[in-house]
Design an enzyme around this catalytic site. Structure first.
Site, PDB file in Angstrom:
ATOM      1  N   ASP A 122       0.827  -1.215   0.000  1.00 31.11           N
ATOM      2  CA  ASP A 122       0.000   0.000   0.000  1.00 31.11           C
ATOM      3  C   ASP A 122       0.857   1.259   0.000  1.00 31.11           C
ATOM      4  O   ASP A 122       2.069   1.193   0.199  1.00 31.11           O
ATOM      5  CB  ASP A 122      -0.974  -0.010   1.195  1.00 31.11           C
TER       6      ASP A 122
ATOM      7  N   ASN B  17      -7.284  -2.962  14.407  1.00 32.06           N
ATOM      8  CA  ASN B  17      -8.711  -3.060  14.045  1.00 32.06           C
ATOM      9  C   ASN B  17      -8.980  -4.231  13.085  1.00 32.06           C
ATOM     10  O   ASN B  17     -10.071  -4.352  12.547  1.00 32.06           O
ATOM     11  CB  ASN B  17      -9.199  -1.742  13.420  1.00 32.06           C
TER      12      ASN B  17
ATOM     13  N   HIS C 214      -7.391  -4.776  10.191  1.00 29.81           N
ATOM     14  CA  HIS C 214      -7.155  -4.530   8.764  1.00 29.81           C
ATOM     15  C   HIS C 214      -5.971  -5.331   8.235  1.00 29.81           C
ATOM     16  O   HIS C 214      -5.085  -5.735   8.985  1.00 29.81           O
ATOM     17  CB  HIS C 214      -7.047  -3.039   8.440  1.00 29.81           C
TER      18      HIS C 214
ATOM     19  N   GLU D 200      -9.599  -1.961   5.205  1.00 26.87           N
ATOM     20  CA  GLU D 200     -10.127  -1.626   6.526  1.00 26.87           C
ATOM     21  C   GLU D 200     -11.449  -2.359   6.782  1.00 26.87           C
ATOM     22  O   GLU D 200     -12.148  -2.734   5.837  1.00 26.87           O
ATOM     23  CB  GLU D 200     -10.394  -0.110   6.596  1.00 26.87           C
TER      24      GLU D 200
HETATM   25  P1  PGA Z   1       1.996  -1.786  12.634  1.00 26.32           P
HETATM   26  O1  PGA Z   1       0.873  -1.840  11.514  1.00 26.32           O
HETATM   27  O2  PGA Z   1       3.029  -2.780  12.201  1.00 26.32           O
HETATM   28  O3  PGA Z   1       2.546  -0.387  12.572  1.00 26.32           O
HETATM   29  O4  PGA Z   1       1.336  -2.148  13.899  1.00 26.32           O
HETATM   30  C1  PGA Z   1       0.436  -3.092  11.102  1.00 26.32           C
HETATM   31  C2  PGA Z   1      -0.682  -2.900  10.131  1.00 26.32           C
HETATM   32  O5  PGA Z   1      -1.375  -1.873  10.246  1.00 26.32           O
HETATM   33  O6  PGA Z   1      -0.887  -3.760   9.267  1.00 26.32           O
END
Ligand code: PGA
Length: 243
Positions: free
Chosen positions: A67, A136, A138, A143
């Site tokens: 992304d 969350n 995702h 999302e």
């Molecule tokens: P993070 O993000 O490694 O910064 O916790 C993981 C994600 O959002 O997939």
């Protein structure tokens, strides 16, 4: 899902770097899906060290990042492209033309997403994808929603996700982009193998929902239950809520 719980995040990172190196040696032209964020930082550090130590050859590897933020050029320090340059790309012998990235400042973002899906299809999809999980639930920037999107697409980031990326923007919430481009669920679920990493207490509930909950767009990572070859590598804190 094949779950492994490590004594520490560092142990998981070291094992993950070794696993990625093994995959590159087995298939030098591997199409590798790569995440950003806090979670893979130690993996990239270990991978850079291993590559120097063992002379791992990246020259034929194709990388596809998952992304990118909308509105940030690759030269912006907050972009995922800049993150990848800092933590991996500039330290290994990847061939620049083999590095694939979504362009968050493309004039036509829909065309950019279609271009990315085509580039991925041209190499036969992701051979291996490394993933994190949002608190969350995702996956990449897919999302939680009423429904998920199979193709690469433009998406609005949740408040929680924007806050999770504050570190890239000098802890200034006003600078975190509102939107991103992301690979869709199709590319992730059609990958040959997925390795998902999650560390820390803050991921425990999302990990439980992913592994033990129903398959639901409310937790996009739960769709990995449908993947044929998934490894979930955790530290004890992230595994805490599992049965
Ligand atoms: P993070 O993000 O490694 O910064 O916790 C993981 C994600 O959002 O997939």
């Amino acid at each position: 899902m094949n779950i492994r719980v490590f004594d520490s995040e560092q142990q998981a990172a070291t094992a993950c770097a070794a696993r990625l190196a093994e995959a590159v040696r087995a298939r030098p032209s591997l199409a590798l899906g790569l995440p950003t964020g806090r979670t893979p930082l130690n993996v990239y550090r270990e991978l850079v060290a291993l590559s120097a130590r063992e002379g791992l050859d990246w020259s034929a590897v194709r990388t596809f990042n998952l992304d990118e933020f909308v509105g940030l050029p690759a030269t912006d320090g907050g972009s995922f492209r800049a993150y990848m340059e800092r933590h991996l790309f500039r330290h290994v012998n990847l061939t620049p033309g083999n590095i694939h990235f979504l362009d968050g400042v493309a004039e036509d973002l829909a065309a950019e997403c279609a271009r990315y899906d085509t580039a991925l299809a041209d190499v036969g999809g992701l051979g291996l994808v490394l993933l994190g999980i949002g608190a969350n639930g995702h996956l990449a920037f897919n999302e939680p929603a009423e429904g998920l999107v199979a193709a690469c697409h433009r998406t609005r980031l949740s408040r929680e996700t924007r806050l999770a990326n504050l570190m890239l923007f000098g802890d200034d919430p006003g600078r975190v982009p509102m939107e991103a481009l992301t690979l869709g669920m199709g590319a992730l679920l059609q990958s040959g193998r997925a390795v998902l990493l999650a560390f820390g207490e803050g991921k425990a509930e999302a990990v439980r929902a992913m592994v033990e909950g129903p398959v639901t767009p409310r937790c996009p990572a739960s769709f990995l239950q449908l993947h044929r070859d998934v490894e979930v590598w955790l530290d004890a804190a992230a595994a805490r809520a599992l049965q």
